[in-house]
Write a protein that holds these residues in place. Sequence first.
Motif, PDB file in Angstrom:
ATOM      1  N   SER A   1      -4.156  15.536  -6.762  1.00  0.00           N
ATOM      2  CA  SER A   1      -4.715  16.315  -5.316  1.00  0.00           C
ATOM      3  C   SER A   1      -2.961  16.935  -4.627  1.00  0.00           C
ATOM      4  N   SER A   2      -2.117  16.088  -4.906  1.00  0.00           N
ATOM      5  CA  SER A   2      -0.830  16.834  -4.564  1.00  0.00           C
ATOM      6  C   SER A   2      -0.536  18.026  -4.891  1.00  0.00           C
TER       7      SER A   2
ATOM      8  N   SER B   1       5.723  14.847  -0.388  1.00  0.00           N
ATOM      9  CA  SER B   1       5.807  15.667  -1.514  1.00  0.00           C
ATOM     10  C   SER B   1       6.376  16.608  -1.313  1.00  0.00           C
TER      11      SER B   1
ATOM     12  N   PHE C   1      -0.925  18.783   0.085  1.00  0.00           N
ATOM     13  CA  PHE C   1       0.285  18.104  -0.349  1.00  0.00           C
ATOM     14  C   PHE C   1      -0.235  16.321   0.861  1.00  0.00           C
ATOM     15  N   ASP C   2       0.586  16.042  -0.015  1.00  0.00           N
ATOM     16  CA  ASP C   2       0.506  14.220   0.989  1.00  0.00           C
ATOM     17  C   ASP C   2       2.055  14.934   1.801  1.00  0.00           C
TER      18      ASP C   2
ATOM     19  N   HIS D   1       7.060  13.675  -7.137  1.00  0.00           N
ATOM     20  CA  HIS D   1       5.910  12.944  -6.981  1.00  0.00           C
ATOM     21  C   HIS D   1       5.628  11.584  -7.386  1.00  0.00           C
TER      22      HIS D   1
ATOM     23  N   VAL E   1      -1.635  19.659   4.502  1.00  0.00           N
ATOM     24  CA  VAL E   1      -0.969  18.682   4.481  1.00  0.00           C
ATOM     25  C   VAL E   1      -1.323  17.535   5.205  1.00  0.00           C
TER      26      VAL E   1
END
Length: 310
Positions: free
Chosen positions: A167-168, A99, A95-96, A217, A19
């Motif tokens: 990416s997330s 997320s 993860f952002d 998201h 994260v």
Amino acid sequence: MHGGELSGESTTPRTGAIVVFYNPDTACVERANRLAAIMRCVVVDNTPSVLTSRELGLSESVEYVSNGENVGIATAINQGVEALIRDGFEVAILFDQDSEPPASLFTELPMVIARANETGDRVALAGPAYDDARLRGVAPFVRFKWWKLERVAPEGDQPIDVDFLISSGSCVNLRWWSSIGPMEDALFIDFVDLEWCVRAKQRGCRVLGVPWVHMSHELGGEPVRILGRSYPMHGPLRHYYQFRNVIALMKRSYMPRAWKTTELIKLPVRILIYSLFPGQRLLHVRMALLGLRDGWQGRLGPYCGRTAER
């Protein structure tokens, strides 16, 4: 099970989460703590200050990496991946900080990777479909086509070959990490995930969208509506990185020509939108033009000019 069964001798690969924090609020910290309760979690903090995990309120089970500055999303992901590889993990889910993954993501995506590894299929990345209520619900998967992206509906019970995933929420197969290489630090943010997916595919790996897993998201900032269509917006500084990185990548021979043609179409449209619709129009346009200049001249890394709104 979707996408085929694993053999009786197979096991789900050791999976950890990464994260990336940037000025996290309490809700971000709570999400990371919930994640750490079910799996190994590495939090990489790009906030421009030095705090301890205790000061943030993170669980003791979280591995906390504080950079004390914003080193960019690429470097932060690379730091998290290195921590998981060091401890013998086989899969990393990215993860952002905001997320909101469904429970199915933690089992289904690693199982797609496990099945690929079992059959010898070189799958580098598997990711969910993204549900953004602001942008007409579930977003399609994307493939590069000449002058226009091909949008593939996230339907069915088999993984879908795509050209890139954000990416997330995506699940990285660490078996191929060293052969593909890390995310490119110099890009800092924007197009980092796309460039990595292009490299993965050039090294003979697949990038798979998993249509039966949906993750909420928000794709971009608060959107504006133009002719009945919603376009996500960002602050001026993010627009600098978008324009800079797209030009820098268009100059590279390994980037797909089909992708380059779609970006040639999009660039003038984006300039027009930024000059007409958001607040601080002149600053948006100025930062976009600075990005175009720096991308052409090959100036990458963090933006070093006058501070602009993020």
